[in-house]
Design an enzyme around this catalytic site. Structure first.
Site, mmCIF file in Angstrom:
data_model
loop_
_atom_site.group_PDB
_atom_site.id
_atom_site.type_symbol
_atom_site.label_atom_id
_atom_site.label_comp_id
_atom_site.label_asym_id
_atom_site.label_seq_id
_atom_site.Cartn_x
_atom_site.Cartn_y
_atom_site.Cartn_z
ATOM 1 C CB CYS A 279 -0.975 -0.046 1.105
ATOM 2 S SG CYS A 279 -1.809 -1.555 1.588
ATOM 3 C CG HIS B 208 -6.228 1.775 0.194
ATOM 4 N ND1 HIS B 208 -4.897 2.296 -0.310
ATOM 5 C CD2 HIS B 208 -6.061 0.591 0.945
ATOM 6 C CE1 HIS B 208 -4.005 1.504 0.385
ATOM 7 N NE2 HIS B 208 -4.619 0.634 1.096
#
Length: 392
Positions: free
Chosen positions: A86, A335
């Protein structure tokens, strides 16, 4: 070393776009970024590019960097693909800064892209899982939400953090995201909505968890030798810090914080010559509500264990002492793993340029971005500083 400056940044919309490809989303972010440069930029000025992506679903695992840069016409320049889960494009921005500060390049494009919604939920959970410790977490059945649920439970047990305090994160970030035209979940939610939503992994409810997202984002980093060509109101990359840690949560000494975040922040603060109290706003990695609360503590915005009271006090609202996640954060904005860190930088650029629309803060001069890989196996922090005094 030469100074590095942020002269442009932008993103695509974040959401679910079955008609789009990772190339077309990257093009949208790239063109938006070029348009954001105050004095404009000829693409021929770009010396190199760094692209962050995980490659959910196995998409273009090889040469995904050149695959998107050639699509936008950047032929022949060196392109590096970064995968740090991420934190991929947060690290891409860091590499762009390094290339500029070393003198090897004057203009570097950093970006990220991810398509996550065109595969099954099981496939998404698999790819999210590989960002953690594979053998003892993913293959034993622990989900990403399950890992953060363990962190939330530990924080509650040690510091008395409550589900209501977790829910305040969702309420604040949805209120911010409702003002962001790029947000995937651009609507408000109430405290009752967040607390009474279905449980995903106890104690985390649906509103404590970010969505899976398609999207892309980019930033342009330039040297002090050329910054005057692009803007007369420069935004300096004042500090950069990065750190890694054990990939598996069970391997770490604490479940109630992310040591890599603290190390990265300490390095960035030292480089910038500032303290947490000097930060006007921050984009932090709130993949789950507990992650934002831990970020408050790891970044030094409040004392260890006080994050729950800090959010309840209103300190992180847009009118608080440090505005956090004015974009809506991962929770509301979305996200798209490989694009998240660069998307945070885009929000910082917009706030410092005065171009954040309905979310615009009152004359901020210094902002921070905080991007985490996995449950804390990697973290990167940037501090951006508007060099001119507000009002000049």
């Amino acid at each position: 070393m030469t100074e590095a400056y942020l002269v442009g940044a932008g993103q695509s919309d974040f959401g679910s776009f079955p008609e789009e490809s990772y190339r077309s989303l990257f093009r949208e972010a790239y063109e938006t970024t070029l348009d954001s440069v105050p004095a404009g930029m000829d693409p021929d000025a770009i010396d190199e590019a760094v692209i962050g992506t995980l490659g959910v679903g196995g998409r273009q695992l090889g040469l995904s960097g050149p695959a998107v840069t050639e699509h936008v016409g950047l032929h022949g320049i060196p392109v590096t693909r970064v995968e740090n889960a991420c934190a991929a494009s947060g690290y891409a921005v860091r590499q762009a800064v390094q290339a500029v500060k070393s003198g090897m390049a004057d203009v570097v494009l950093a970006g990220g892209v991810e398509i996550m919604t065109d595969v099954s939920g099981d496939a998404v959970r698999y790819w999210l899982g590989v960002s953690g410790e594979t053998e003892w977490e993913r293959l034993s059945g622990t989900t990403f939400a399950g890992v953060y649920a363990q962190m939330a439970s530990a924080h509650m047990a040690e510091y008395g953090t409550t589900s209501e305090q977790l829910s305040h994160v969702a309420v604040k970030n949805h209120a911010n995201g409702a003002k962001n035209p790029h947000a995937q979940l651009g609507f408000e939610c109430s405290l009752e909505d967040a607390m009474n939503a279905p449980v995903v992994a106890d104690p985390l409810t649906l509103y404590h968890c970010c969505p899976t997202t398609d999207g892309a984002a980019c930033a342009l980093v330039v040297s002090e030798d050329v910054v005057d060509k692009y803007t007369d109101d420069p935004i300096r990359v004042a500090g950069v810090g990065a750190a890694s840690d054990r990939v598996g949560l069970f391997q770490r000494d604490t479940y109630t914080g992310v040591p890599a975040s603290k190390s990265a922040a300490d390095t960035a603060y030292e480089m910038a010559g500032v303290a947490p109290d000097d930060i006007d706003f921050a984009e932090v990695h709130d993949c789950f509500a507990i992650a934002e609360l831990m970020a408050y503590e790891d970044l030094g915005f409040c004392e260890r264990g006080d994050a729950g009271e800090f959010i309840e006090s209103g300190a992180t609202r847009p009118d608080g002492e440090v505005a956090v996640n004015t974009s809506g954060g991962l929770k509301s904005k979305g996200h798209p793993i490989g694009a998240t860190g660069a998307g945070q930088v885009a929000e910082a650029f917009n706030q410092l340029s005065g171009d954040a629309g309905d979310r615009q803060l009152d004359a901020p001069t210094r902002g921070l971005t905080h991007n985490v890989g996995g449950s804390g196996g990697a973290a990167v922090v940037h501090i951006f500083e508007r060099e001119q005094e507000v009002g000049r």
